[in-house]
Design a protein around this motif. Structure first.
Motif, mmCIF file in Angstrom:
data_model
loop_
_atom_site.group_PDB
_atom_site.id
_atom_site.type_symbol
_atom_site.label_atom_id
_atom_site.label_comp_id
_atom_site.label_asym_id
_atom_site.label_seq_id
_atom_site.Cartn_x
_atom_site.Cartn_y
_atom_site.Cartn_z
ATOM 1 N N MET A 1 38.438 38.146 -38.639
ATOM 2 C CA MET A 1 37.334 38.198 -39.500
ATOM 3 C C MET A 1 35.869 37.711 -38.957
ATOM 4 S SD MET A 1 36.873 37.150 -43.712
ATOM 5 C CE MET A 1 37.083 35.419 -43.399
ATOM 6 N N ALA A 2 34.988 38.687 -38.882
ATOM 7 C CA ALA A 2 33.639 38.519 -38.357
ATOM 8 C C ALA A 2 32.670 39.195 -39.013
ATOM 9 C CB ALA A 2 33.783 38.870 -36.920
ATOM 10 N N LEU A 3 31.347 38.815 -38.973
ATOM 11 C CA LEU A 3 30.090 39.593 -39.353
ATOM 12 C C LEU A 3 29.652 40.523 -38.083
ATOM 13 C CD1 LEU A 3 28.130 36.728 -41.050
ATOM 14 C CD2 LEU A 3 29.892 38.220 -42.052
ATOM 15 N N GLU A 4 28.760 41.265 -38.495
ATOM 16 C CA GLU A 4 28.353 42.233 -37.397
ATOM 17 C C GLU A 4 27.655 41.303 -36.204
ATOM 18 O OE1 GLU A 4 25.185 45.901 -36.697
ATOM 19 O OE2 GLU A 4 25.862 45.536 -38.627
ATOM 20 N N ILE A 5 28.181 41.547 -34.890
ATOM 21 C CA ILE A 5 27.689 40.603 -34.005
ATOM 22 C C ILE A 5 26.963 41.888 -32.619
ATOM 23 C CG2 ILE A 5 28.181 38.789 -32.221
ATOM 24 C CD1 ILE A 5 30.369 38.169 -33.965
ATOM 25 N N PRO A 6 26.063 41.535 -32.289
ATOM 26 C CA PRO A 6 25.424 42.490 -31.175
ATOM 27 C C PRO A 6 26.290 42.301 -29.948
ATOM 28 C CG PRO A 6 23.932 40.766 -31.450
ATOM 29 C CD PRO A 6 24.799 40.524 -32.525
ATOM 30 N N SER A 7 26.350 43.291 -29.031
ATOM 31 C CA SER A 7 26.955 43.148 -27.722
ATOM 32 C C SER A 7 26.223 42.055 -26.680
ATOM 33 C CB SER A 7 26.997 44.438 -27.200
ATOM 34 O OG SER A 7 25.966 44.970 -26.800
ATOM 35 N N HIS A 8 24.906 42.147 -27.047
ATOM 36 C CA HIS A 8 24.047 41.099 -26.089
ATOM 37 C C HIS A 8 23.134 40.303 -26.977
ATOM 38 C CE1 HIS A 8 25.876 43.843 -23.150
ATOM 39 N NE2 HIS A 8 25.490 43.097 -22.015
ATOM 40 N N HIS A 9 22.551 39.251 -26.066
ATOM 41 C CA HIS A 9 21.787 38.330 -26.880
ATOM 42 C C HIS A 9 20.842 37.579 -26.011
ATOM 43 C CE1 HIS A 9 24.844 35.390 -25.767
ATOM 44 N NE2 HIS A 9 24.007 34.612 -26.074
ATOM 45 N N ARG A 10 20.151 36.966 -26.358
ATOM 46 C CA ARG A 10 19.206 36.235 -25.345
ATOM 47 C C ARG A 10 19.343 34.622 -25.290
ATOM 48 N NH1 ARG A 10 12.944 36.682 -25.548
ATOM 49 N NH2 ARG A 10 13.195 35.634 -27.558
#
Length: 375
Positions: A1-10
């Motif tokens: 189970m997860a929330l929406e997570i971007p493929s990349h981050h800073r």
């Protein structure tokens, strides 16, 4: 189970240790994925260690693998968990702790993005598994390093901000030492020195535990500010201050004027390695008193006759245990600490202003003073 997570981050990456922090850069990184035994956290407020700049520019020689994402401890929101998580859930607010231990060897212990420990298993644990810290938009940490926070109680009923809660890390260090020597309500505890970040936090924790505090330090102005901060936040708090003069006998005699003293918490930094203040505190203890050594930088002989004659107990303590984290957060949730600026005055910086945050962290120290990066 997860929330929406971007493929990349800073994230803020330490690529190499260089003067003027020229080896530190903001980079775009692949967002980590939740694996068994881990949680992915959206970092909301990441604490800055007072000497973090010194580690990352080489002033202090802390051997750590590179490159890595910098950091210490943080407050964050869980966005994904491994399949073995049974309590942590996406959306929950957590305290993310920098102390990480080997699951199959508790002697393997690291401080995330700060220290790779004291032995080869610790070095492998950091190099191969838990290299990156919380100076980033997202971070992956062991499940056991993420402690649930009662957000409704802390942030709504008691009025703590997310940045305020980041101060938990400084409180925890002192609590680990005080709890290790079983400080009880009503006892008298010497905190020495008490004018730095960890010492000031130690005063707050000891007061919250119901102890009477004798705060020692060289800076009289900071001692006065410390006492004002404590009394303002906890009216009726029992606190005394003693200036460290460098004269061992004089300081012992001053301490003894306050009557029975039960315990000592020593958080001496390297700069105080030759100061006799610890000996003064030890000598002033009652019979069967206790000493917690957390600074680890005492460079001179200790008063062994006093230790033997009075059956004193000396314990070394590095950081704290998971049970200490859970218990301190319970104390916070029960309202045993002050609130608002009487608890902590946190200076906050964006990730883009990381250098200003590290510079401020080195200067803005003492009770209630803390710096955070909000990625």
């Amino acid at each position: 189970m997860a929330l929406e997570i971007p493929s990349h981050h800073r994230g803020l990456v330490l690529e190499s240790v260089e003067k003027n922090l020229s080896g530190v850069h903001i980079k775009t990184l692949p967002t980590p994925q939740a694996e068994t035994g881990s949680a992915i956290v959206r970092v909301l407020s990441a604490g800055v260690l007072s000497y973090q700049r010194d580690i990352y520019d080489g002033t202090r020689d802390y051997p750590i693998p590179k490159p890595l994402v910098g950091g210490m401890s943080a407050i964050g929101r869980v966005v994904a968990v491994g399949r073995d998580a049974v309590t942590l859930q996406p959306g929950k607010l957590v305290y993310v702790d920098c102390v990480i231990r080997g699951r199959d060897n508790l002697d393997a212990m690291i401080l995330s993005a700060i220290s790779d420990g004291f032995n080869e298993p610790s070095q492998r644990l950091m190099k191969d598994a838990w290299r990156d810290g919380v100076f980033a938009e997202f971070a992956r940490f062991p499940l056991e390093s993420c402690v649930l926070l009662d957000e409704a109680r802390l942030c709504q009923s008691l009025g703590y901000s997310i940045n305020d809660l980041t101060y938990i890390n400084y409180l925890l260090v002192a609590y680990g030492g005080l709890r290790d020597i079983r400080v009880e309500p009503g006892e008298t505890v010497i905190i020495c020195p008490a004018t730095g970040g960890f010492g000031g936090a130690g005063v707050q924790v000891a007061i919250a535990m119901g102890a009477r505090v004798i705060a020692m330090g060289r800076n009289e102005a900071e001692l006065a500010r410390l006492k004002t901060h404590v009394v303002k936040g906890t009216p009726g708090a029992n606190i005394e201050t003693v200036k460290i003069t460098g004269n061992e006998e004089h300081d012992t005699a001053t301490l003894q004027t306050f009557g029975t003293i039960d315990a000592v918490l020593d958080l001496s930094p390297a700069a105080a390695s030759k100061s006799p203040h610890l000996n003064s505190a030890i000598t002033a203890l009652r019979r069967k008193g206790r000493i917690s050594l957390m600074g680890g930088f005492h460079d001179g002989p200790i008063p062994s006759f006093q230790i033997i004659a009075k059956d004193l107990m000396i314990k070394g303590k590095f950081m704290y245990e998971r049970e200490d984290m859970q218990q301190l957060i319970k104390m916070l949730e029960r309202g045993l600490f002050p609130r608002g600026s009487d608890f902590a005055d946190v200076k906050s910086f964006s990730l883009d202003h990381w250098k200003a945050a590290l510079d401020m962290g080195a200067e803005y120290t003492g009770i209630g003073r803390f710096v955070a990066i909000t990625p």
